[in-house]
Motif scaffolding. Structure first.
Motif, PDB file in Angstrom:
ATOM      1  N   UNK A  97      43.382  58.314  17.937  1.00  0.00           N
ATOM      2  CA  UNK A  97      44.176  58.632  17.012  1.00  0.00           C
ATOM      3  C   UNK A  97      45.357  57.407  16.484  1.00  0.00           C
ATOM      4  N   UNK A  98      45.261  56.210  17.242  1.00  0.00           N
ATOM      5  CA  UNK A  98      46.117  55.271  16.724  1.00  0.00           C
ATOM      6  C   UNK A  98      45.766  55.048  15.343  1.00  0.00           C
ATOM      7  N   UNK A  99      44.315  55.121  14.955  1.00  0.00           N
ATOM      8  CA  UNK A  99      44.060  54.746  13.484  1.00  0.00           C
ATOM      9  C   UNK A  99      44.905  55.894  12.576  1.00  0.00           C
ATOM     10  N   UNK A 100      45.053  57.134  12.945  1.00  0.00           N
ATOM     11  CA  UNK A 100      45.782  58.035  12.045  1.00  0.00           C
ATOM     12  C   UNK A 100      47.287  57.778  12.192  1.00  0.00           C
ATOM     13  N   UNK A 101      47.606  57.449  13.309  1.00  0.00           N
ATOM     14  CA  UNK A 101      49.139  56.987  13.706  1.00  0.00           C
ATOM     15  C   UNK A 101      49.646  56.119  12.468  1.00  0.00           C
ATOM     16  N   UNK A 102      48.686  54.912  12.333  1.00  0.00           N
ATOM     17  CA  UNK A 102      49.033  53.881  11.330  1.00  0.00           C
ATOM     18  C   UNK A 102      48.841  54.279   9.847  1.00  0.00           C
ATOM     19  N   UNK A 139      53.288  47.123   7.977  1.00  0.00           N
ATOM     20  CA  UNK A 139      52.667  47.625   9.118  1.00  0.00           C
ATOM     21  C   UNK A 139      51.279  47.195   8.893  1.00  0.00           C
ATOM     22  N   UNK A 140      50.539  47.438   7.730  1.00  0.00           N
ATOM     23  CA  UNK A 140      49.137  47.447   7.518  1.00  0.00           C
ATOM     24  C   UNK A 140      48.957  45.827   8.041  1.00  0.00           C
ATOM     25  N   UNK A 141      49.611  44.847   7.196  1.00  0.00           N
ATOM     26  CA  UNK A 141      49.370  43.432   7.467  1.00  0.00           C
ATOM     27  C   UNK A 141      49.474  43.097   8.968  1.00  0.00           C
ATOM     28  N   UNK A 142      50.690  43.510   9.456  1.00  0.00           N
ATOM     29  CA  UNK A 142      50.820  43.211  10.924  1.00  0.00           C
ATOM     30  C   UNK A 142      49.604  43.545  11.851  1.00  0.00           C
ATOM     31  N   UNK A 190      58.648  54.764  17.919  1.00  0.00           N
ATOM     32  CA  UNK A 190      58.653  55.319  16.679  1.00  0.00           C
ATOM     33  C   UNK A 190      59.554  56.549  16.625  1.00  0.00           C
ATOM     34  N   UNK A 191      59.621  57.222  17.919  1.00  0.00           N
ATOM     35  CA  UNK A 191      60.654  58.636  17.843  1.00  0.00           C
ATOM     36  C   UNK A 191      62.073  58.144  17.998  1.00  0.00           C
ATOM     37  N   UNK A 192      62.455  56.915  18.465  1.00  0.00           N
ATOM     38  CA  UNK A 192      63.701  56.428  18.530  1.00  0.00           C
ATOM     39  C   UNK A 192      64.244  55.821  17.127  1.00  0.00           C
ATOM     40  N   UNK A 237      54.162  49.195  15.977  1.00  0.00           N
ATOM     41  CA  UNK A 237      52.796  48.905  15.207  1.00  0.00           C
ATOM     42  C   UNK A 237      52.027  47.725  16.139  1.00  0.00           C
ATOM     43  N   UNK A 238      52.922  46.844  16.722  1.00  0.00           N
ATOM     44  CA  UNK A 238      52.355  45.734  17.589  1.00  0.00           C
ATOM     45  C   UNK A 238      51.637  46.604  18.866  1.00  0.00           C
ATOM     46  N   UNK A 239      52.299  47.468  19.348  1.00  0.00           N
ATOM     47  CA  UNK A 239      51.981  48.253  20.471  1.00  0.00           C
ATOM     48  C   UNK A 239      50.574  49.011  20.241  1.00  0.00           C
ATOM     49  N   UNK A 240      50.790  49.600  18.683  1.00  0.00           N
ATOM     50  CA  UNK A 240      49.580  50.397  18.088  1.00  0.00           C
ATOM     51  C   UNK A 240      48.391  49.489  18.049  1.00  0.00           C
ATOM     52  N   UNK A 241      48.601  48.240  17.626  1.00  0.00           N
ATOM     53  CA  UNK A 241      47.246  47.194  17.142  1.00  0.00           C
ATOM     54  C   UNK A 241      46.654  46.930  18.585  1.00  0.00           C
ATOM     55  N   UNK A 242      47.638  46.724  19.680  1.00  0.00           N
ATOM     56  CA  UNK A 242      46.993  46.335  20.902  1.00  0.00           C
ATOM     57  C   UNK A 242      46.299  47.667  21.524  1.00  0.00           C
ATOM     58  N   UNK A 243      47.002  48.701  21.382  1.00  0.00           N
ATOM     59  CA  UNK A 243      45.989  50.036  21.810  1.00  0.00           C
ATOM     60  C   UNK A 243      44.894  50.065  21.198  1.00  0.00           C
ATOM     61  N   UNK A 244      44.708  49.759  19.601  1.00  0.00           N
ATOM     62  CA  UNK A 244      43.445  49.831  18.927  1.00  0.00           C
ATOM     63  C   UNK A 244      42.471  48.979  19.369  1.00  0.00           C
ATOM     64  N   UNK A 245      42.724  47.567  19.890  1.00  0.00           N
ATOM     65  CA  UNK A 245      41.865  46.672  20.262  1.00  0.00           C
ATOM     66  C   UNK A 245      41.352  47.165  21.833  1.00  0.00           C
ATOM     67  N   UNK A 246      42.226  47.617  22.573  1.00  0.00           N
ATOM     68  CA  UNK A 246      41.500  48.167  23.857  1.00  0.00           C
ATOM     69  C   UNK A 246      40.713  49.297  23.870  1.00  0.00           C
ATOM     70  N   UNK A 247      41.159  50.158  22.837  1.00  0.00           N
ATOM     71  CA  UNK A 247      40.375  51.446  22.379  1.00  0.00           C
ATOM     72  C   UNK A 247      38.919  50.941  22.126  1.00  0.00           C
TER      73      UNK A 247
END
Length: 423
Positions: A227-232, A254-257, A297-299, A316-326
């Motif tokens: 779901x990291x894809x949909x988050x982004x 965010x998309x560029x990062x 993001x909640x904060x 978004x950086x955390x999201x990107x690393x989540x994407x790579x490990x997933x």
């Protein structure tokens, strides 16, 4: 052994396949940026017709994904991928003549089937082209090149949008069609190797993936963690639009990062990820990283503008690393648990999770983010965290019947343990 395997050069067939992936992504990125404009301006379709057509196409491609996997196990992923690329090129060449909703629906549905089938076919070809210890790394390289190609194609399309003419839109469509022809030519240069198809199998064995409970559970859990894809693409844009203090331009940032991080670090994220057990742990780490990003993001809603933008980009950086490990975990699981004689149908089945996420993901993220606000981000993070933890447990090899329980580990044993290459 794993470190030495990672340092080995990929075989020529894998390098050719990487080139085909890059060419495919370059053309796709060129077209994706102008597709909606082309459909509404050149084909004169209404927004409702476009949305309905894309929805029907998605459903058709979802329904035919496993059957194409069964066919690929018989005919071979190389032949099927060449056929998919040629079909995509021909269908795109027909697009400018698909005036009216019914012709558009036919073309877009067939195109979606070929598009959806391409990804597991490419993964299957990498499985045949490289040794088991290199497969996840090779897929990491392919994903980095894919992101780079999509980005470069999108940048080229930005210039096309400035011209805003029918001739330019036609050039983009035919340019994407040509990219598929070139990709098909590159795939023809691959040796048949172990990708030439196999003997016919009884239908019970062909459809055994539907009775594989462990594989099905991991497919579903991977779908949730992804779901990291949909988050982004959905969650963050909606969140930014709902908060006037956040600049709209941050959506593009965010998309560029995300793209830059994935291009630079995807291969590194595959280190030590080879087996289904490794993949389960990678999904657990991905769920944890995505949960941290969701908490950040909640904060953002309660912070001053400058701080909110900084925290959002950090999320978004955390999201990107989540994407790579997933992604690394998904490749390891699907490779390790797919039987050699039914690899393509297993990979196609695993891809159903991503296809399903594209359907339920926007609904889940929209409901949580729009309806629940900051609490919704926390709930989404908890969902990712729990799914990742479950995946780590499901990824472990099942205990043999009658096997004695694992011995207890003392604190002294843990403190004196020497860790291997696994993260």
């Amino acid at each position: 052994m794993k470190k030495s395997a990672e340092r080995e050069r990929l075989p020529r067939s894998a390098l050719v396949l990487l080139a085909a992936v890059f060419v495919d992504a370059l053309g796709s990125g060129l077209y994706m940026a102008v597709s909606v404009v082309f459909l509404t301006r050149y084909l004169d379709l209404g927004s409702t017709e476009v949305g309905l057509g894309l929805g029907v196409a998605g459903a058709v491609s979802f329904a035919l994904l496993v059957p194409t996997g069964i066919l690929a196990d018989r005919a071979g992923p190389r032949r099927m991928l060449i056929a998919a690329h040629v079909a995509r090129a021909a269908l795109l060449a027909c697009y400018p003549f698909a005036s009216g909703f019914v012709p558009f629906l036919c073309v877009v549905s067939l195109l979606a089937v070929a598009d959806r089938a391409a990804s597991p076919l490419v993964q299957g070809l990498f499985g045949a082209a490289v040794e088991a210890g290199q497969r996840v790394r090779a897929m990491g390289m392919a994903r980095s090149l894919q992101n780079l190609g999509l980005s470069l194609g999108g940048l080229a399309a930005a210039g096309a949008l400035l011209w805003d003419s029918d001739g330019v839109y036609l050039a983009v469509v035919y340019g994407n069609s040509l990219s598929f022809v070139l990709a098909a030519v590159l795939v023809t240069r691959l040796g048949a190797g172990g990708a030439g198809g196999g003997r016919p199998l009884p239908w019970r064995r062909r459809l055994a993936v539907f009775r594989d409970r462990r594989f099905t559970v991991l497919t579903c859990l991977n779908s949730v963690v992804s779901l990291h894809v949909t988050v982004l693409t959905v969650g963050i844009p909606l969140w930014v639009l709902a908060h006037d203090e956040l600049p709209r331009s941050v959506i593009a940032w965010t998309l560029v990062l995300n793209t830059v991080v994935v291009v630079l670090f995807q291969v590194r994220a595959t280190r030590g990820i080879e087996t289904a057990e490794d993949g389960g742990r990678a999904l657990r780490l991905s769920g944890l990283l995505l949960a941290v990003g969701c908490c950040a993001l909640a904060a953002t809603g309660a912070l001053p503008t400058a701080a909110a933008v900084a925290v959002l980009l950090g999320a978004v950086a955390f999201q990107a690393f989540a994407e790579m490990h997933q992604q690394a975990g998904a490749w390891a699981i699907s490779y390790d648990l797919a039987p050699e004689d039914r690899r393509q149908v297993y990979l196609a089945f695993f891809s159903l999770g991503n296809a399903a996420r594209n359907t339920y993901g926007p609904l889940v993220v929209t409901f949580l983010v729009v309806q629940r606000g900051a609490v919704g981000w926390l709930l989404l993070g908890a969902l990712a965290l729990g799914s990742g933890a479950w995946a780590a447990r499901a990824g472990r090899p099942p205990a043999a019947p009658g096997a004695p329980p694992a011995p207890a580990v003392s604190l002294t044993d843990v403190q004196g343990e020497t860790h291997g290459t696994h993260p």
